[in-house]
Design an enzyme around this catalytic site. Structure first.
Site, PDB file in Angstrom:
ATOM      1  N   ASP A 139      18.008  34.039  -7.730  1.00 23.71           N
ATOM      2  CA  ASP A 139      18.482  34.613  -6.481  1.00 23.71           C
ATOM      3  C   ASP A 139      17.992  36.060  -6.341  1.00 23.71           C
ATOM      4  O   ASP A 139      17.115  36.476  -7.071  1.00 23.71           O
ATOM      5  CB  ASP A 139      20.015  34.478  -6.425  1.00 23.71           C
ATOM      6  CG  ASP A 139      20.436  32.999  -6.538  1.00 23.71           C
ATOM      7  OD1 ASP A 139      19.668  32.130  -6.095  1.00 23.71           O
ATOM      8  OD2 ASP A 139      21.502  32.729  -7.094  1.00 23.71           O
ATOM      9  N   ASP A 165      17.608  38.861 -11.454  1.00 21.79           N
ATOM     10  CA  ASP A 165      18.003  38.308 -12.758  1.00 21.79           C
ATOM     11  C   ASP A 165      17.493  36.897 -13.005  1.00 21.79           C
ATOM     12  O   ASP A 165      17.207  36.526 -14.135  1.00 21.79           O
ATOM     13  CB  ASP A 165      19.535  38.312 -12.879  1.00 21.79           C
ATOM     14  CG  ASP A 165      20.195  37.385 -11.855  1.00 21.79           C
ATOM     15  OD1 ASP A 165      19.903  37.527 -10.648  1.00 21.79           O
ATOM     16  OD2 ASP A 165      20.981  36.516 -12.266  1.00 21.79           O
ATOM     17  N   TYR A 213      28.382  37.712 -13.732  1.00 24.89           N
ATOM     18  CA  TYR A 213      28.178  38.299 -15.064  1.00 24.89           C
ATOM     19  C   TYR A 213      29.425  39.063 -15.485  1.00 24.89           C
ATOM     20  O   TYR A 213      29.383  40.259 -15.763  1.00 24.89           O
ATOM     21  CB  TYR A 213      26.928  39.194 -15.086  1.00 24.89           C
ATOM     22  CG  TYR A 213      25.665  38.397 -14.883  1.00 24.89           C
ATOM     23  CD1 TYR A 213      25.115  37.673 -15.941  1.00 24.89           C
ATOM     24  CD2 TYR A 213      25.037  38.337 -13.646  1.00 24.89           C
ATOM     25  CE1 TYR A 213      23.965  36.909 -15.766  1.00 24.89           C
ATOM     26  CE2 TYR A 213      23.888  37.575 -13.458  1.00 24.89           C
ATOM     27  CZ  TYR A 213      23.363  36.871 -14.528  1.00 24.89           C
ATOM     28  OH  TYR A 213      22.225  36.116 -14.343  1.00 24.89           O
TER      29      TYR A 213
END
Ligand SMILES: *[C@@H]1O[C@H](CO)[C@@H](O)[C@H](O)[C@H]1NC(C)=O
Ligand SMILES: *[C@@H]1O[C@H](CO)[C@@H](O)[C@H](O)[C@H]1NC(C)=O
Ligand SMILES: *[C@@H]1O[C@H](CO)[C@@H](O)[C@H](O)[C@H]1NC(C)=O
Length: 499
Positions: free
Chosen positions: A88, A85, A238
């Protein structure tokens, strides 16, 4: 300049528009427009740096190598591929699907304005995601895989994606532990992408659409926020803050786009997601749906009256984002940048700029205008607002720096991105162990060894300041969902303002 004579309105209108453009857009720091074409090409190249899985030989970001080649094996499924994303090594399903939807919308609305090479790269970037989303959807209606990698364990280490050895835990939503937000966004991504591939690969397009319908049915039938099912696997990373109704509506909007089956439009119209909202993000889709469906109200013959709700909501959205109006709800920095949040603020700038670009296009086609209070809104005014925001990102700002890596003369050197900050496998073949790199590669003022070309970082703070420091991830971390809508806006600006 207020005239007592109503007939003067039409005559004065062009002047009023010019005045409002200059009063709505704040000072420019540079007299020259950026090179939008160069930025566009870089903005899509960036996605290669985020790839997980087996890389093709024509990969141009050469410091990346294969990674995550056994993703899914802990559950005996194939989940190789897709995108990390941000900085990481986790594959988070909700932002990945949103990124895909926005890349698809970018090429659907602005692909005709892109050079061929860029269009090919956008198609490839979408397919890299949809191939993965199809794998993740293969067990529907029993399960949808929504994440690979234990985020808590992953965040304790600083290693290249090629080295990672923390658990590649597989997370899914099911009828008993559902997630309508992530399943809805997956449906939206697949439906939007099915339109992209309609004339390029009809068979693939059909598979995407059929899978989108399955994902939507699953999302609609088993209703819950995925963070209520998956807890600390997705929060605080998220978390679904806005709930799932916005994604169900967004998915229905994209399925309507893809099928023109009016039952999807009716579903979107009747979905109770009525509050005004000035934030469009991986979490909240309300403004996106409104602008997308406003097309059906903005046509020469007056459009589909049943969709008029979206037209009105889209106008209120525009009026809440434009600066210096009575209706304005969002903040701007002294330097003129839209400012929503302290973490990864530029994502809100690129999403809203995309919506302004798309809405300007729809408004232009319909030859309509509307007003925010006494300010007449035209396509040209919307385009100038988008331009001002994008110019800021590309260097027209108080610091005189570009927030796109590899663009312009001065750009972030110490981005919070593992692959970029660590020597590549070609330079250092021995793997890094979990904590080994923090001292020499993370907490160091040395610039990153690898340039993640085209990556746009979180960006400056409310005072237009930027601290180029890996540990300052709120400002220095790039993310796929910052870049995806930028691709569309840059294509629009590259075609509208030739430099
Ligand atoms: C790169 O390689 C992949 C896989 O072989 C292929 O699908 C794609 O079209 C190629 N891209 C370009 C730009 O040549
Ligand atoms: C439209 O979609 C609905 C809901 O999925 C379905 O029941 C219906 O058969 C579809 N109509 C057409 C004409 O495809
Ligand atoms: C953002 O950071 C500033 C300090 O730079 C702080 O005053 C403000 O409360 C923060 N805003 C939010 C929404 O966290």
């Amino acid at each position: 300049m207020v005239s007592q004579h109503s007939y003067a309105y039409a005559r004065l209108r062009p002047l009023a528009v010019i005045l409002s453009i200059s009063s709505l857009s704040s000072v420019a720091y540079s007299s020259r427009d950026p090179n939008y074409k160069d930025a566009l090409s870089k903005s899509i190249t960036y996605f290669q740096g985020q790839r997980s899985g087996k890389l093709p030989s024509n990969q141009t970001i050469k410091w990346r190598s294969d990674s995550g080649l056994s993703d899914g094996s802990l559950e005996n499924v194939d989940l190789v591929g897709g995108y990390y994303d941000a900085g990481d090594n986790i594959k988070f399903g909700l932002p990945m699907a949103f990124t895909t939807t926005m890349l698809a919308w970018s090429v659907l609305d602005f692909g005709q304005k892109m050079p061929n090479q860029v269009v090919d790269n956008v198609h490839e970037a979408i397919r890299w995601a949809t191939d993965y989303l199809l794998k993740a959807s293969a067990q529907l209606p029993h399960a949808l895989y929504v994440q690979v990698g234990d985020p808590v364990a992953d965040h304790k280490c600083w290693v290249r994606p090629e080295d990672m050895d923390t658990p590649r835990t597989v997370y899914k939503v099911t009828p008993s532990d559902p997630g309508s937000d992530v399943a809805g966004e997956t449906a939206a991504a697949l439906a939007a992408s099915s339109r992209v591939f309609k004339h390029l690969d009809a068979h693939y397009s059909k598979t995407l659409l059929e899978t989108a319908e399955k994902a939507f049915d699953f999302a609609n039938r088993h209703r819950a926020k995925y963070s209520d099912s998956l807890h600390s696997a997705v929060c605080p990373f998220y978390c679904s803050y806005s709930g799932y109704l916005d994604e169900l509506q967004w998915a229905a909007a994209w399925l309507y786009q893809a099928t023109k089956n009016s039952s999807y439009l009716q579903y979107a119209i009747s979905t109770a997601a009525e509050n005004d909202c000035d934030t469009f993000s991986w979490d909240n889709k309300l403004p996106g749906t409104r602008v997308l469906l406003s097309q059906y109200t903005l046509v020469a013959d007056g459009g589909d009256k049943s969709a008029s709700r979206f037209g009105e909501e889209a106008k209120r959205y525009i009026c809440s984002v434009l600066p210096n109006l009575q209706s304005t709800t969002v903040q701007y920095t002294p330097g003129g940048l839209m400012y929503k949040m302290n973490a990864t603020n530029l994502q809100y700038v690129t999403t809203s700029t995309f919506l302004f670009s798309a809405y300007a296009k729809y408004l232009k086609t319909s030859k309509e205008t509307f007003s925010c209070g006494s300010t007449v809104i035209t396509p040209s005014l919307l385009r100038h607002h988008a331009k001002r925001q994008i110019n800021y990102i590309l260097g027209d700002n108080p610091k005189g720096m570009s927030y796109m890596v590899g663009y312009g003369e001065k750009y972030p050197q110490r981005i919070h991105h593992r692959g970029s900050s660590l020597p590549s496998l070609q330079q250092k073949s021995e793997p890094f162990a979990c904590g080994d790199a923090f001292q020499s590669y993370y907490y160091t003022s040395e610039p990153n060894p690898n340039i993640l070309i085209g990556a746009v970082v979180g960006g400056p703070n409310p005072d237009d300041e930027f601290y180029d420091d890996r540990d300052n991830y709120a400002q220095s971390e790039p993310a796929t969902y910052i870049n995806a809508p930028l691709v569309g806006s840059l294509a629009y600006l590259a075609a509208s303002f030739r430099s």
